[in-house]
Design a protein around this motif. Structure first.
Motif, PDB file in Angstrom:
ATOM      1  N   PHE A   1      49.189  36.305  44.203  1.00 44.41           N
ATOM      2  CA  PHE A   1      49.715  35.065  44.754  1.00 44.41           C
ATOM      3  C   PHE A   1      49.846  33.955  43.715  1.00 44.41           C
ATOM      4  CE2 PHE A   1      47.682  36.977  48.619  1.00 44.41           C
ATOM      5  CZ  PHE A   1      48.856  37.165  49.338  1.00 44.41           C
ATOM      6  N   ASP A   2      49.488  34.222  42.488  1.00 45.31           N
ATOM      7  CA  ASP A   2      49.575  33.229  41.412  1.00 45.31           C
ATOM      8  C   ASP A   2      48.757  31.974  41.725  1.00 45.31           C
ATOM      9  OD1 ASP A   2      50.427  32.550  38.852  1.00 45.31           O
ATOM     10  OD2 ASP A   2      52.179  31.458  39.580  1.00 45.31           O
ATOM     11  N   VAL A   3      47.633  32.163  42.406  1.00 42.14           N
ATOM     12  CA  VAL A   3      46.697  31.081  42.674  1.00 42.14           C
ATOM     13  C   VAL A   3      45.526  31.243  41.704  1.00 42.14           C
ATOM     14  CG1 VAL A   3      45.121  30.059  44.356  1.00 42.14           C
ATOM     15  CG2 VAL A   3      47.332  30.956  45.101  1.00 42.14           C
ATOM     16  N   PRO A   4      45.268  30.273  40.832  1.00 45.23           N
ATOM     17  CA  PRO A   4      44.226  30.453  39.810  1.00 45.23           C
ATOM     18  C   PRO A   4      42.868  30.818  40.398  1.00 45.23           C
ATOM     19  CG  PRO A   4      45.536  28.500  39.333  1.00 45.23           C
ATOM     20  CD  PRO A   4      45.941  28.960  40.709  1.00 45.23           C
ATOM     21  N   GLY A   5      42.230  31.801  39.770  1.00 45.15           N
ATOM     22  CA  GLY A   5      40.901  32.208  40.211  1.00 45.15           C
ATOM     23  C   GLY A   5      40.141  32.847  39.064  1.00 45.15           C
ATOM     24  N   ILE A   6      38.837  32.695  39.057  1.00 46.26           N
ATOM     25  CA  ILE A   6      37.979  33.298  38.032  1.00 46.26           C
ATOM     26  C   ILE A   6      37.294  34.520  38.634  1.00 46.26           C
ATOM     27  CG2 ILE A   6      35.917  32.984  36.614  1.00 46.26           C
ATOM     28  CD1 ILE A   6      36.656  30.033  36.367  1.00 46.26           C
ATOM     29  N   THR A   7      37.512  35.667  38.008  1.00 41.12           N
ATOM     30  CA  THR A   7      36.944  36.921  38.474  1.00 41.12           C
ATOM     31  C   THR A   7      35.675  37.221  37.687  1.00 41.12           C
ATOM     32  OG1 THR A   7      39.143  37.775  39.039  1.00 41.12           O
ATOM     33  CG2 THR A   7      37.356  39.381  38.814  1.00 41.12           C
ATOM     34  N   VAL A   8      34.537  37.092  38.329  1.00 42.85           N
ATOM     35  CA  VAL A   8      33.262  37.326  37.657  1.00 42.85           C
ATOM     36  C   VAL A   8      32.820  38.761  37.920  1.00 42.85           C
ATOM     37  CG1 VAL A   8      30.890  36.553  37.327  1.00 42.85           C
ATOM     38  CG2 VAL A   8      32.670  34.892  37.930  1.00 42.85           C
ATOM     39  N   ASP A   9      33.329  39.683  37.091  1.00 46.80           N
ATOM     40  CA  ASP A   9      32.847  41.054  37.165  1.00 46.80           C
ATOM     41  C   ASP A   9      31.722  41.224  36.153  1.00 46.80           C
ATOM     42  OD1 ASP A   9      34.087  41.233  34.689  1.00 46.80           O
ATOM     43  OD2 ASP A   9      35.180  43.074  35.162  1.00 46.80           O
TER      44      ASP A   9
END
Length: 268
Positions: free
Chosen positions: A122-130
């Protein structure tokens, strides 16, 4: 360090194959305790058999389990996929919502998965904490926090929101290719000069260069200032990227994402 990562990985991206938001959601659910490579081997058959939410909601459980069995935890993942399809039909007209608060209420989708979907579908900024992201930002001294949600918020304060998704990709790329968990390639790392954890891994350049993985290895070694001979050698000897060991196919324990989905409050 953020700028150096941007220079090193200009084409960093989600390494799960997908064409729609629902496909990405399904692939991300399957990726719990499984390599992206294995997931990408399974999803062509999965996506062909289950093209929409209605197909997942009405799936024959045994047939779905057999398709996704190679990804491990297949019984729990099957429950998540069927539940996801049913919830989408009931609450969202069969379409995946595009907000964090709505996504984390869906079966099988916790905060990490929601950020993957938001940023890449969706091109919504998000931080993926894997695991890679959490490990590296702690090594670099960006945060001492260990809780994934707190890490996400802390890093979000350091980096402009527009860059969150690409930062996630770049950090994960670096963790898979250079800054490994057990034996990071410190002596062949382009961030070595600024890294407070330099020396955690192999420091000698030639030995470290052999630990750098992926097709990007020659370029990464050049950016790290290693001599051309080592960079040329890496083109033929670098191992392929394999981010994690998959769980045994017969495992029935709950994947971490299942637990995350139950406690995915505090939508940002």
């Amino acid at each position: 360090m953020n700028r150096a990562l941007a220079d090193a990985y200009p084409d960093a991206h989600c390494e799960l194959d997908f064409t729609t938001p629902l496909e990405l959601a399904a692939a991300t659910i399957l990726s719990a305790q499984c390599t992206d490579r294995r997931v990408n081997q399974v999803t062509p058959m999965l996506f062909a058999a289950y093209p929409d939410a209605a197909a997942y909601a009405g799936a024959d459980r045994h047939e779905l389990e057999e398709i996704i069995r190679p990804t491990g935890f297949f019984r729990n993942k099957t429950s998540s996929l069927i539940g996801l399809g049913a919830a989408l039909l009931e609450k969202h007209g069969g379409e995946l919502p595009a907000t964090l608060s709505e996504l984390v209420r869906l079966p099988g989708i916790g905060r990490k998965t929601a950020n993957v979907i938001l940023g890449n579908a969706f091109d919504v900024p998000g931080i993926t904490v894997d695991t890679h992201f959490g490990r590296l930002v702690q090594r670099w001294g960006w945060t001492a926090l260990t809780d994934p949600v707190k890490i996400e918020h802390a890093i979000g304060e350091l980096i402009p929101r527009r860059d969150w998704t690409m930062l996630s990709h770049r950090v994960i790329f670096h963790g898979r290719r250079v800054c490994h968990s057990r034996k990071p390639a410190c002596g062949a790392c382009l961030l070595a000069r600024d890294c407070p954890a330099f020396g955690t891994g192999v420091v000698e350049p030639e030995a470290a260069s052999k630990l750098v993985k992926g097709v990007e290895a020659p370029r990464l070694l050049r950016l790290a200032g290693l001599d051309e001979e080592l960079a040329e050698s890496a083109a033929d000897t670098a191992e392929p990227v394999e981010p994690a060991e998959p769980e045994p196919a017969g495992s029935t324990g709950p994947p971490p994402e299942a637990a995350e989905a139950k406690s995915a409050g505090d939508p940002r």
